[in-house]
Scaffold this motif. Structure first.
Motif, short mmCIF file in Angstrom:
data_model
loop_
_atom_site.label_atom_id
_atom_site.label_comp_id
_atom_site.label_asym_id
_atom_site.label_seq_id
_atom_site.Cartn_x
_atom_site.Cartn_y
_atom_site.Cartn_z
N THR A 8 2.32 -10.84 7.23
CA THR A 8 1.85 -10.47 5.90
C THR A 8 0.58 -11.24 5.58
O THR A 8 0.39 -12.37 6.03
CB THR A 8 2.90 -10.77 4.82
N LEU A 33 11.24 -4.48 2.33
CA LEU A 33 11.34 -4.26 3.77
C LEU A 33 12.43 -5.12 4.39
O LEU A 33 13.25 -4.64 5.17
CB LEU A 33 10.00 -4.55 4.44
N LEU A 53 2.72 -0.98 7.30
CA LEU A 53 3.10 -0.47 5.98
C LEU A 53 1.83 -0.15 5.22
O LEU A 53 0.97 -1.02 5.01
CB LEU A 53 3.94 -1.50 5.22
N ASP A 54 1.71 1.10 4.81
CA ASP A 54 0.48 1.57 4.19
C ASP A 54 0.82 2.67 3.18
O ASP A 54 1.73 3.48 3.42
CB ASP A 54 -0.47 2.13 5.26
N GLU A 55 0.09 2.70 2.07
CA GLU A 55 0.38 3.70 1.02
C GLU A 55 0.15 5.13 1.50
O GLU A 55 0.66 6.08 0.90
CB GLU A 55 -0.46 3.42 -0.22
N ALA A 107 6.83 -5.48 -1.61
CA ALA A 107 7.02 -4.70 -0.38
C ALA A 107 7.70 -5.54 0.69
O ALA A 107 8.56 -5.04 1.44
CB ALA A 107 5.67 -4.18 0.12
N LEU A 108 7.33 -6.81 0.76
CA LEU A 108 7.93 -7.72 1.73
C LEU A 108 9.44 -7.83 1.53
O LEU A 108 10.22 -7.70 2.48
CB LEU A 108 7.27 -9.10 1.59
N ARG A 135 5.41 4.19 4.67
CA ARG A 135 5.36 3.61 3.34
C ARG A 135 6.78 3.60 2.78
O ARG A 135 7.58 4.50 3.05
CB ARG A 135 4.42 4.38 2.41
N HIS A 177 2.31 -6.61 -2.55
CA HIS A 177 2.71 -6.89 -1.17
C HIS A 177 3.92 -7.81 -1.09
O HIS A 177 4.69 -7.75 -0.15
CB HIS A 177 1.53 -7.45 -0.36
N CYS A 179 3.62 -5.07 9.78
CA CYS A 179 2.39 -5.61 9.21
C CYS A 179 2.22 -5.15 7.76
O CYS A 179 2.24 -3.93 7.49
CB CYS A 179 1.18 -5.17 10.01
N ILE A 180 2.05 -6.09 6.86
CA ILE A 180 1.79 -5.80 5.46
C ILE A 180 0.46 -6.45 5.08
O ILE A 180 0.27 -7.66 5.26
CB ILE A 180 2.91 -6.34 4.55
N THR A 232 3.13 4.26 11.23
CA THR A 232 2.63 3.89 9.90
C THR A 232 3.55 4.50 8.86
O THR A 232 3.74 5.72 8.83
CB THR A 232 1.19 4.40 9.70
#
Length: 202
Positions: free
Chosen positions: A49, A179, A114-116, A175-176, A164, A172, A144-145, A162
């Motif tokens: 991250t 996840l 991780l991506d929007e 999100a961490l 979301r 982030h 990966c964030i 990839t």
């Protein structure tokens, strides 16, 4: 003493890797994974991250989930300093963070970004992704964030998948935690019963 661990992870019908096309629609309730009842390799996992020092609450949750995940696989958490060049130029910042993260990746890592703009996933599809990664011969599964401005070009290109976690924009640190909870949920729900039946050999 050798410990034989069986790993059974529930997931959707299709892989989410970048070469396998769009993910399947959300499965009906009760649908079991293609990995259901199978032994799946327990890959080491790593979380990369980008950010500043985490809040105390976030770090406490991260440590709690690291301990729980440690029952099922080796788990490593790496925080990469955001804006290492202390620049006000967003492009330069993202490029510097991109370089720092790409240097942390091994050639045989299975990389999940991780991506929007990634593919929407449900809990079962995350488990399916973990199972797919274990079948690739990769030595480690790395998530990966990015930081506040997202991930750079090199890491995006390096990604094997990839995803979301939500259609909402997540901080982030949020999100961490989401996840890590999802990773633990798959392992705890589906490995708990199997670990009771694990065979211990002297």
């Amino acid at each position: 003493m050798a410990i034989s661990l069986l790993r059974c992870i529930c997931g959707a019908q299709h892989s989410l890797s970048k070469d396998r096309g769009a993910p399947a629609p959300s499965p009906p309730l009760g649908r079991r994974s293609k990995y259901s009842g199978q032994s799946v390799r327990a890959m080491p996992m790593r979380l990369l991250t980008v950010g500043k020092k985490r809040s105390r609450g976030t770090q406490l949750l991260v440590e709690e989930y690291k301990e729980k995940l440690g029952y099922y696989c080796d788990f490593e958490d790496t925080l990469i300093r955001s804006n290492p060049k202390l620049t006000s130029d967003v492009k330069v910042q993202v490029e510097a963070e991109d370089m720092a993260m790409i240097q942390q990746l091994k050639s045989d890592d299975f990389v999940v970004v991780l991506d929007e703009n990634g593919k929407d996933v449900i809990s079962e599809q995350i488990a399916d992704l973990i199972g797919d990664a274990g079948n690739t011969g990769s030595s480690r599964l790395t998530f990966c964030i990015g930081g506040p401005y997202g991930l750079g070009v090199q890491v995006r290109k390096r990604a094997d998948a990839t995803i979301r976690l939500s259609s909402l924009v997540l901080n982030h640190q949020v999100a961490l935690v989401v996840l890590m909870e999802q990773l633990y949920r798959q392992d705890e729900n589906l490995l708990g019963d199997l670990l009771v039946a694990t065979c211990f050999k002297l």
